[in-house]
Design an enzyme around this catalytic site. Structure first.
Site, PDB file in Angstrom:
ATOM      1  N   TYR A   1      -9.373 -10.667  -7.078  1.00 42.50           N
ATOM      2  CA  TYR A   1      -8.449 -10.617  -8.216  1.00 42.50           C
ATOM      3  C   TYR A   1      -8.639 -11.834  -9.125  1.00 42.50           C
ATOM      4  CZ  TYR A   1      -6.381  -6.892  -5.514  1.00 42.50           C
ATOM      5  OH  TYR A   1      -6.205  -5.728  -4.814  1.00 42.50           O
TER       6      TYR A   1
ATOM      7  N   HIS B   1      -3.488  -9.214   3.349  1.00 42.88           N
ATOM      8  CA  HIS B   1      -4.934  -9.320   3.553  1.00 42.88           C
ATOM      9  C   HIS B   1      -5.213 -10.254   4.729  1.00 42.88           C
ATOM     10  CE1 HIS B   1      -6.084  -8.182  -0.861  1.00 42.88           C
ATOM     11  NE2 HIS B   1      -5.949  -7.129  -0.091  1.00 42.88           N
TER      12      HIS B   1
ATOM     13  N   LYS C   1      -0.295  -2.510  10.780  1.00 47.74           N
ATOM     14  CA  LYS C   1      -1.236  -2.945  11.821  1.00 47.74           C
ATOM     15  C   LYS C   1      -0.584  -3.922  12.782  1.00 47.74           C
ATOM     16  CE  LYS C   1      -5.155  -2.320   8.707  1.00 47.74           C
ATOM     17  NZ  LYS C   1      -6.315  -2.911   8.027  1.00 47.74           N
TER      18      LYS C   1
ATOM     19  N   HIS D   1      -3.153   2.866  -5.812  1.00 45.55           N
ATOM     20  CA  HIS D   1      -3.584   1.486  -5.556  1.00 45.55           C
ATOM     21  C   HIS D   1      -3.607   0.639  -6.828  1.00 45.55           C
ATOM     22  CE1 HIS D   1      -4.582   0.029  -1.628  1.00 45.55           C
ATOM     23  NE2 HIS D   1      -5.557  -0.722  -2.057  1.00 45.55           N
TER      24      HIS D   1
ATOM     25  N   ARG E   1      -0.898  -1.875  -7.072  1.00 41.90           N
ATOM     26  CA  ARG E   1      -1.140  -2.973  -6.122  1.00 41.90           C
ATOM     27  C   ARG E   1      -2.121  -3.973  -6.736  1.00 41.90           C
ATOM     28  NH1 ARG E   1      -1.227  -4.413  -0.604  1.00 41.90           N
ATOM     29  NH2 ARG E   1      -3.242  -4.963   0.290  1.00 41.90           N
TER      30      ARG E   1
ATOM     31  N   ARG F   1       0.851  -1.194   0.000  1.00 33.10           N
ATOM     32  CA  ARG F   1       0.000   0.000   0.000  1.00 33.10           C
ATOM     33  C   ARG F   1       0.887   1.244   0.000  1.00 33.10           C
ATOM     34  NH1 ARG F   1      -1.666  -3.660   3.894  1.00 33.10           N
ATOM     35  NH2 ARG F   1      -3.758  -4.544   3.607  1.00 33.10           N
TER      36      ARG F   1
END
Length: 294
Positions: A275, A266, A170, A240, A243, A146
């Protein structure tokens, strides 16, 4: 900002370790709902029920907000009330039974391999800006990270000898390999260009702006738009887009979807499976256009 929202923000930051973008989005939605309750329903969030949540959503749609925006709004409100229930402030979540607005599924914009090649060729390695931009775009497509992760990278997160980067998001760390061209672009930038750009020798940011400070999201957005225009690519390229293209191209070439999920970071495989749908749609388009009897 009400005390409930202040406490909710602390929860998102301290316990959920949500990204700054997520926190801003959730707080904006919840604040909008609290304002609606105050102005239209003359009550606070603890007195609201499902009818008022639905009414606020109808009002948003009436003002031209997209179903996707309203659906995101509902997710924010449900999260807020789940927090109050968990704290023991409410017995049940008034938004729990409210249905999301119908959203037409939009598939991410994907560049073809040729378009990616054309786009990555745009930065000219003849000055500091060209070398830096070339390294950033190569790294983005090589790893699928990202933009927030790209601009958060520090020097110590890059291992050129072993050809990988270490990305932390995160609170979770993941290792992503680099192809040779990306390694070379980073090598040139880190060795020859970055030392001339940094304003402070203590600066750890991998990518800096022309003032020698850490690159910002806005600064990188302008770079993307500049090279899209220069390449003459009609598709709308956002940070994005590379990505999305990274993931789709890996799938097209036989990569395992679980490995792609790991590289993208993810939490849920369903986020990565979109995708697979994109690739299938592209194959169908190719078939319809190319098969003589289609």
């Amino acid at each position: 900002m009400t005390d409930d929202i202040v406490q909710y923000e602390k929860y998102l930051t301290g316990e959920k370790h949500a990204s700054q973008n997520t926190i801003s989005s959730y707080l904006r939605d919840v604040t909008q709902f609290v304002n609606y309750l105050d102005e239209v329903c003359h009550c606070g969030p603890r007195e609201a029920d499902s009818t008022q949540v639905s009414a606020c959503m109808v009002s948003m749609l009436g003002k031209g907000k997209s179903p996707a925006t309203v659906t995101r709004f509902l997710a924010s409100i449900k999260s807020f009330y789940n927090f109050l229930v968990a704290k023991g402030e409410l017995e049940e979540n008034p938004a729990k039974s409210v249905a999301a607005a119908k959203v037409e599924r939009k598939y991410p914009e994907i560049l073809t391999s040729k378009e990616v090649e054309l786009f990555l060729e745009q930065p000219q390695c003849i000055d500091a800006k060209g070398f830096r931009d070339h390294a950033m775009l190569e790294l983005l497509y090589a790893t699928g990270i990202r933009v927030s992760e790209l601009i958060s990278l520090n020097l110590e997160d890059v291992n050129l000898a072993a050809a990988f980067i270490r990305c932390t998001s995160k609170g979770k760390e993941r290792i992503i390999p680099l192809y040779h061209t990306a390694v070379k672009a980073l090598q040139d930038y880190i060795k020859n260009i970055r030392p001339k750009l940094i304003a402070d020798s203590e600066e750890r940011a991998l990518f800096v702006n022309m003032n020698g400070e850490r690159m910002s999201r806005q600064g990188f957005w302008k770079i993307i738009k500049h090279y899209q225009e220069k390449a003459g690519i009609e598709k709308d390229i956002t940070p994005h887009t590379l990505r999305h293209s990274f993931a789709a191209h890996l799938l097209e070439n036989g990569a395992d979807i679980r490995a792609i999920q790991e590289m993208l970071g993810h939490a849920d495989i369903s986020s990565t499976q979109i995708y697979a749908h994109v690739v299938k749609r592209q194959l169908k388009d190719v078939y319809r256009k190319a098969h003589p009897r289609a």
